[in-house]
Design an enzyme around this catalytic site. Structure first.
Site, short mmCIF file in Angstrom:
data_model
loop_
_atom_site.label_atom_id
_atom_site.label_comp_id
_atom_site.label_asym_id
_atom_site.label_seq_id
_atom_site.Cartn_x
_atom_site.Cartn_y
_atom_site.Cartn_z
CE LYS A 39 -2.21 -0.98 3.96
NZ LYS A 39 -1.83 -2.30 4.14
CG ASN A 62 -2.59 3.45 7.26
OD1 ASN A 62 -2.72 3.42 8.45
ND2 ASN A 62 -1.77 1.95 7.12
CG HIS A 109 -4.10 -6.29 10.15
ND1 HIS A 109 -2.85 -5.91 10.82
CD2 HIS A 109 -3.86 -5.90 8.92
CE1 HIS A 109 -2.28 -5.12 9.90
NE2 HIS A 109 -2.61 -5.10 8.87
#
Length: 208
Positions: A39, A62, A109
C-alpha cells in the site's frame, strides 16, 4: 478498538472513523489504495506520477499526513491519494473513491479482525459506494482479489505481472492492452525497485 466498535453498533450508536469524516469535506477526487501488502509503496508512486504529470496532489491517509489534515487545502482540482487500511475502512459509510485499488489479499491482522471474512469485508468497503462512472483497479495475479471484486459496480481495470491484464508486464515493458493492440507505457529498465512484488506495485500505480 474492534470490540468497542461492535458494541457501539449493537447499541445503535453511529461509528464514524477519521477517513470517513475527512472524506466528507474534501473538494477534489479521491484515489484510495488498499491491500495486504504494497500500500505505502504504491500510494507514494501514484502521488509522484500525478505530480510529474502536473496534477495538484496530496498524499496521506495511513501514510504520512492523515486525510483530515488535507481538508483545509483541498480544492476541486486536488487529487487526494489515500492509503487506506482495513482499520480505517471498517468505519466508513459514505466514503466513495473515484479510483479504488485492491493490490492483493491474504489473511492478516487477525488479532484485530475476528476472522478472515471480517478482514475481507473491511477491505471491500473501499468499493462499497462506487458507481459505474468510477474505477476499480484490481490485481489479476491475486485470485483472492479477483474473486472479491467480481461484483463491484465500478469499471474494472486489471494489472498483472504474471497473468494477462489490462496493464501487464512483459517483453521489457509495462504495457496497456487496448482494442488496437498493446501500447508500451514504461520500460522495465527504468524501474529501480527490486523484486517481483515491487514490479507489481509499479504496474498497479501505472494502472491507477
Amino acid at each position: 478498538d474492534l470490540a468497542e466498535i461492535a458494541r457501539a453498533k449493537t447499541l445503535g450508536i453511529p461509528v464514524i472513523g477519521e477517513l470517513e469524516l475527512a472524506s466528507r469535506w474534501l473538494r477534489g477526487p479521491v484515489v484510495a489504495i488498499t491491500g495486504t501488502k504494497g500500500k505505502s509503496t504504491t500510494t507514494t508512486l501514484v502521488g509522484r506520477i500525478l505530480e510529474a504529470a502536473g496534477r495538484r496532489v496530496m498524499v496521506g491517509g495511513n501514510i504520512g499526513y492523515p486525510l483530515s489534515a488535507q481538508v483545509d487545502a483541498s480544492t476541486s482540482d486536488t487529487v487526494h491519494v489515500v492509503e487506506a487500511s482495513s482499520f480505517q475502512l471498517e468505519t466508513t459509510d459514505t466514503f466513495k473513491p473515484w479510483i479504488a485499488a485492491l493490490l492483493n489479499f491474504s489473511p492478516d491482522h487477525l488479532d484485530r479482525h475476528p476472522d478472515e471474512a471480517s478482514y475481507a469485508a473491511a477491505k471491500m468497503r473501499i468499493f462499497a459506494n462506487q458507481e459505474s462512472q468510477d474505477w476499480a483497479v484490481v490485481n489479476a495475479d491475486s485470485q483472492e482479489a479477483m474473486q472479491m471484486t467480481r461484483h463491484v459496480r465500478a469499471r474494472v481495470v486489471t494489472f498483472g505481472v504474471d497473468e494477462p491484464a489490462d496493464i501487464h508486464v512483459g517483453r521489457g515493458f509495462v504495457w496497456q492492452r487496448t482494442s488496437e493492440g498493446d501500447i508500451p507505457l514504461l520500460p522495465v529498465a527504468a524501474v529501480h525497485l527490486q523484486g517481483r512484488h515491487m514490479l507489481s506495485n509499479v504496474a498497479a500505480a501505472t494502472a491507477i
